[in-house]
Design an enzyme around this catalytic site. Structure first.
Site, mmCIF file in Angstrom:
data_model
loop_
_atom_site.group_PDB
_atom_site.id
_atom_site.type_symbol
_atom_site.label_atom_id
_atom_site.label_comp_id
_atom_site.label_asym_id
_atom_site.label_seq_id
_atom_site.Cartn_x
_atom_site.Cartn_y
_atom_site.Cartn_z
ATOM 1 N N SER A 53 1.717 54.341 33.910
ATOM 2 C CA SER A 53 2.366 53.101 34.483
ATOM 3 C C SER A 53 2.815 53.555 35.980
ATOM 4 O O SER A 53 3.247 52.583 36.403
ATOM 5 C CB SER A 53 3.422 53.098 33.550
ATOM 6 N N LYS A 56 1.635 51.226 38.636
ATOM 7 C CA LYS A 56 2.122 49.824 38.981
ATOM 8 C C LYS A 56 2.874 49.895 40.291
ATOM 9 O O LYS A 56 3.275 48.702 40.723
ATOM 10 C CB LYS A 56 3.331 49.494 37.849
ATOM 11 N N SER A 108 8.389 48.324 33.411
ATOM 12 C CA SER A 108 7.234 48.829 32.931
ATOM 13 C C SER A 108 6.334 47.607 32.174
ATOM 14 O O SER A 108 5.736 48.164 31.436
ATOM 15 C CB SER A 108 6.978 50.246 32.534
ATOM 16 N N LYS A 214 9.107 55.644 39.560
ATOM 17 C CA LYS A 214 8.492 54.765 38.450
ATOM 18 C C LYS A 214 8.159 55.846 37.285
ATOM 19 O O LYS A 214 7.669 56.859 37.613
ATOM 20 C CB LYS A 214 7.055 54.246 39.057
#
Length: 363
Positions: A53, A56, A108, A214
């Site tokens: 993720s 992203k 997320s 993140k």
């Protein structure tokens, strides 16, 4: 016709010739100065792996750069294929793109990623093309995106610690991105739901110098983490891929860097003086950005600033007329544009012009 002149200034400064001693357990890891892109710690930084993720980050910056953040989106059927972590938006729901962005980065949301991709790109496949084109333009040479979320479907998303540090360094120059990833809690109400999101990035809550980042996880990628931290105008990004103790190791990397390195200001934005320059003698030179460089305490070397000027016959106020090139031990580390400001010079009227003006008044 134009000529080029070079002017050198040699400075005796402290300069990094080593990396920090701390070691991580990650398969791949990097600690980078976001401003100069100096690598402070590295471990297999070009090893291409599934990144989960943290993909992203690219989805987020493309959403921001679409200039559509205030648009209200009607959620379509694309979210039916979402699984894993989500913000649980509903088909037919109306929500602003900026709110989806917060859901993407704080929680997320894989459903948010699909909704963003469909709206910004026209469809998900076109958005993935945009992701890869942006990666190429940023110099992310070992990156391949196949979806906007990071799930290991459709081949998954593959990148390196180095490439993700480059991407984050770029993204953190954007004020909106900075605001989103540094937000600890976000609340919104739509026509179908009320949302109260807490950021999954625990580093924001546990480390006082943290500024964003993140998290990521899939069975193939394992734990992936990007964080950023700043202290005394020293702005760092850390990336670890497959690290089961990532939050603690990120903090240890930052603490060692902040305790052993000084971020030295080499160039300051504003007017600059270039000794010996005479071609543009009646004008002013200036640069628009500061430039600092991380300096390990006790490592002395030489910084050279080389001013490269083009001798233009015709130029306008605000034109780029050269560059300031910074070299560390004769190795170029950056190049900064030099601009010119044309000064208005009031000249005294000559004796003959005064006579001519006098005759004009009597006729």
């Amino acid at each position: 016709m134009r000529k080029i002149v070079f002017i050198f200034i040699l400075l005796c400064l402290f300069c990094p010739i080593k990396t920090i001693a701390f070691q991580t357990n990650a398969t791949s890891a990097i600690l980078m100065d976001m401003d100069s892109q100096k690598i402070i710690y590295s471990k297999d930084i070009h090893n291409k792996r599934s990144v989960a993720s943290i993909s992203k980050i690219m989805t987020a910056i493309l959403a921001i750069e679409s200039n559509k953040l205030d648009d209200i989106i009607t959620i379509g059927e694309e979210i039916k294929s979402a699984y894993g972590s989500g913000i649980y938006i509903k088909q037919g729901e109306h929500i602003r793109l900026i709110d989806l962005l917060y859901g993407l980065m704080l929680r997320s949301g894989n459903d948010a990623a699909l909704a963003i991709a469909n709206y910004v790109g026209g469809d998900v496949s076109k958005f993935v093309t945009m992701m890869n084109e942006k990666a190429k333009s940023l110099g992310m040479l070992n990156t391949e995106f196949n979806n906007p979320s990071g799930l290991d479907e459709d081949k998954g998303n593959y990148s390196t610690a180095y490439d993700m540090a480059l991407l984050t360094s770029y993204a953190m120059k954007n004020k909106i991105y900075q605001q989103v990833v540094s937000t600890k809690r976000y609340k919104i109400k739509t026509d179908m739901n009320y949302y109260d999101w807490t950021n999954k990035n625990k580093f924001l809550f546990s480390y006082k110098y943290a500024t964003g980042g993140k998290t990521g996880f899939t069975k193939i990628a394992k734990r992936t983490l990007v964080t950023t931290a700043s202290k005394d105008n020293f702005n760092l990004v850390a990336v670890t891929l497959n690290d089961g103790n990532d939050f603690e190791e990120h903090q240890n990397l930052y603490e060692e860097a902040f305790s052993t390195i000084t971020n030295h200001e080499i160039l300051k934005k504003g007017n600059i003086n270039i000794p010996g320059e005479t071609y543009y003698k009646n004008n002013t030179f200036f640069i628009k950005t500061n430039f600092s460089y991380p300096i390990f305490n006790g490592d002395d070397s030489y910084v050279t600033i080389k001013y490269k000027l083009h001798k233009f016959r015709d130029y306008n106020d605000g034109d780029v007329i050269g560059e300031a090139i910074v070299l560390i031990d004769n190795e170029q580390v950056t190049s900064i544009p030099i601009y010119i400001r044309k000064n208005n010079i009031v000249k005294n009227n000559s004796f003959f012009k005064k006579i001519l003006d006098w005759f004009k008044t009597i006729w």
